[in-house]
Design an enzyme around this catalytic site. Structure first.
Site, short mmCIF file in Angstrom:
data_model
loop_
_atom_site.label_atom_id
_atom_site.label_comp_id
_atom_site.label_asym_id
_atom_site.label_seq_id
_atom_site.Cartn_x
_atom_site.Cartn_y
_atom_site.Cartn_z
N SER A 23 23.20 51.17 -73.08
CA SER A 23 22.12 50.69 -73.97
C SER A 23 20.80 51.35 -73.61
O SER A 23 20.02 51.76 -74.47
CB SER A 23 21.96 49.18 -73.83
OG SER A 23 23.07 48.52 -74.36
N ARG A 27 18.32 54.29 -75.63
CA ARG A 27 16.90 53.99 -75.89
C ARG A 27 16.00 55.03 -75.23
O ARG A 27 14.97 55.41 -75.80
CB ARG A 27 16.58 52.58 -75.42
CG ARG A 27 17.15 51.49 -76.37
CD ARG A 27 17.28 50.17 -75.67
NE ARG A 27 17.66 49.07 -76.55
CZ ARG A 27 18.92 48.78 -76.94
NH1 ARG A 27 19.93 49.54 -76.54
NH2 ARG A 27 19.16 47.73 -77.71
N GLY A 94 27.69 52.49 -82.51
CA GLY A 94 26.95 51.53 -83.32
C GLY A 94 25.49 51.49 -82.94
O GLY A 94 24.60 51.35 -83.79
N ARG A 122 32.25 49.46 -89.75
CA ARG A 122 31.46 48.36 -89.15
C ARG A 122 30.31 47.93 -90.07
O ARG A 122 29.80 48.70 -90.87
CB ARG A 122 30.95 48.80 -87.77
CG ARG A 122 32.12 49.01 -86.81
CD ARG A 122 31.67 49.37 -85.44
NE ARG A 122 30.96 48.28 -84.78
CZ ARG A 122 30.35 48.39 -83.61
NH1 ARG A 122 30.34 49.54 -82.98
NH2 ARG A 122 29.75 47.36 -83.08
N SER A 166 21.76 39.82 -82.58
CA SER A 166 22.14 41.22 -82.34
C SER A 166 20.94 42.02 -81.85
O SER A 166 19.92 42.14 -82.54
CB SER A 166 22.67 41.85 -83.64
OG SER A 166 22.65 43.27 -83.53
N ASP A 314 29.98 42.12 -74.48
CA ASP A 314 30.79 43.31 -74.18
C ASP A 314 31.74 43.08 -73.01
O ASP A 314 32.65 43.88 -72.77
CB ASP A 314 29.88 44.51 -73.86
CG ASP A 314 29.10 44.98 -75.09
OD1 ASP A 314 29.52 44.66 -76.22
OD2 ASP A 314 28.08 45.66 -74.92
N ARG A 345 38.24 42.90 -81.09
CA ARG A 345 38.63 42.74 -79.68
C ARG A 345 39.35 41.42 -79.41
O ARG A 345 40.02 41.29 -78.39
CB ARG A 345 37.41 42.90 -78.77
CG ARG A 345 36.91 44.33 -78.74
CD ARG A 345 35.68 44.52 -77.87
NE ARG A 345 35.30 45.93 -77.81
CZ ARG A 345 34.10 46.37 -77.48
NH1 ARG A 345 33.13 45.51 -77.19
NH2 ARG A 345 33.84 47.66 -77.44
N ARG A 387 36.40 49.48 -74.26
CA ARG A 387 36.38 48.28 -73.42
C ARG A 387 37.77 47.63 -73.34
O ARG A 387 38.14 47.06 -72.32
CB ARG A 387 35.32 47.28 -73.91
CG ARG A 387 33.93 47.91 -73.93
CD ARG A 387 32.81 46.97 -73.61
NE ARG A 387 31.54 47.57 -73.95
CZ ARG A 387 30.81 48.36 -73.15
NH1 ARG A 387 31.22 48.62 -71.93
NH2 ARG A 387 29.67 48.88 -73.55
#
Ligand code: S3P
Length: 427
Positions: A23, A27, A94, A122, A166, A314, A345, A387
């Site tokens: 993440s 960024r 995503g 998605r 989110s 996650d 998942r 994952r």
């Protein structure tokens, strides 16, 4: 198709670091690209997802180089991006697609963004709706899926109440807010990861957070800086669980990000009886890091629900493995978002852990797991989800005999070197 074959091991032992946080790496590249001047990013995650973010900004005219261990990003400021001659391919990511949408919505040119077959399935309405409310023009397949065609510029600040918790959607709106007239405010239902807020503030944005409300002032210049990416706690999670469930294990994972909006995995595992010690806590710029020492422990089942869910979203696949080896019943509720991740998942963990002998039940918004299972090796499938692949690998370390995990090249999405690292600490 690549596969991973794993045999039962005796225990895990040693000291390791895990790759940079996914993440934060995304960024770092994005925000450095729209800052003025150079940024030096240390411990950037060179995984497929983050490389897709880099490629996307290269297409938008940003240059990169490496100096020693640092990735140098030559920022062009808020209004310095160039139109991309080709559609931007976000691959499986995503985070790339949803965050870049916010930045592209602020540009006075048109962009097309797309992704692989998983990403094109998605939900994107969640970013399209607020960006349209800010006056961006967006076309999408069936009005909700990628490829997206974004024509931006002249955005208006809005106040937006997020219908789903989110961080990707929150970040998308805040980034568009950087380009909008006036202030933009996002209100979350429960806290989600706050890396965007921390890094934007660190680079000079006027951003204010009060509880669940985050407000950003439009047209504030960002300035390039040094960014050190902590180790990814979501990658460390696989090792935290593996060392907890395999008797006799003791490992040290160094330099792990322990941001309070991400460290729920440690809280939950400790509630299940895990022996995890947080050592040497310090800061890497805007983010807290620590070394995590884990010793094996007898785990017990618990109920996991409510505000903690986005924090550990996650990590739920690997928590299902911990629950399989814990004594008693574990209930995971309020985690419907798992169904719209890289794959569903809930469905995949239930079907694959069943093959390994776990008593696990699928719920609309979560899982019920009865432990402890006697895990047995099996032929299992990741369905192309990183994952899921790594969670099954953790189960395989504790399972009798041999486990074959199909379709494992996806592991490079977030954790290049996963297999090598496991072998290094397996005894
Ligand atoms: C992420 C946010 C989460 C998480 C994803 C990374 C981010 O997704 O599952 O792996 O970097 O902001 P959502 O925002 O869809 O919950």
């Amino acid at each position: 198709m690549q596969e991973l074959v794993i045999k039962k091991i005796d225990r895990l032992k040693g000291a390791v670091t895990v790759p940079g946080d996914k993440s934060i790496s995304h960024r770092a590249v994005m925000f450095a690209a729209i800052s003025e001047g150079k940024s030096a990013v240390f411990n950037f995650l060179e995984s497929e997802d983050c490389q897709n973010t880099k490629k996307a900004f290269q297409q938008l005219g940003i240059k990169f180089s490496t100096r020693g261990k640092a990735l140098i990003v030559y920022g062009h400021g808020l209004h310095g991006l160039a139109v991309s001659p080709e559609p931007i391919d976000c691959g499986n990511s995503g985070t790339t697609m949803r965050l870049i949408s916010g930045i592209l919505a602020g540009q006075k040119f048109t962009s097309i963004i797309t992704g692989d077959k998983y990403l094109r399935r998605r939900p994107m309405k969640r970013v399209i709706a607020p960006l349209r409310a800010m006056s961006a023009k967006i076309k999408a397949v069936g009005d909700e899926s990628a490829p997206l065609r974004i024509s931006g510029g002249d955005l208006q600040g809005i106040q937006y109440i997020l219908p789903v918790a989110s961080a990707q959607v929150k970040s998308c709106i805040l980034l568009a807010g950087l380009y909008a007239a006036g202030k933009t405010r996002v209100i979350e239902p429960v806290p989600t990861r706050d890396h965007t807020e921390r890094m934007l503030a660190y680079l000079g944005a006027k951003i204010n957070k009060k509880g669940l409300k985050t407000t950003i002032q439009g047209n504030t210049r960002l300035k390039g800086n040094k960014i050190i990416v902590p180790g990814d706690i979501s990658s460390a999670a696989f090792l935290l669980v593996a060392a907890s469930i395999i008797p006799g294990s003791r490992i040290l994972i160094k330099n792990v990000g322990v941001n309070p909006t991400r460290n729920g995995i440690v809280t939950i595992l400790k509630k299940m009886g895990a022996k995890i010690t947080i050592k040497n806590k310090r800061n890497f710029g805007a983010e807290p890091v620590a070394d995590l020492e884990v010793r094996s422990a007898a785990l017990h089942g618990i109920t996991i629900a409510g505000r903690i869910i986005p924090n550990i979203i996650d990590e739920i696949p690997v928590l299902a493995v911990a629950a399989a080896l814990a004594r008693g019943k574990t209930i995971i509720r309020g985690a419907k978002e798992l169904r719209v991740k890289e794959t569903d998942r809930i469905k995949s963990m239930v079907s694959q852990l069943k093959k390994m002998g776990v008593n696990i039940k699928e719920q609309e918004d979560g899982l019920v797991i009865y432990g402890p299972a006697v895990l047995k090796g099996a032929v299992v499938n990741s369905f192309g989800d990183h994952r899921t692949a790594m969670s099954l690998a953790v189960a395989a370390l504790a399972a009798q005999g041999k486990t074959e995990i199909k379709d494992t090249e996806c592991i490079n999405t977030s954790f290049p070197g996963f297999e090598k690292l496991l072998r290094k600490i397996s005894v």
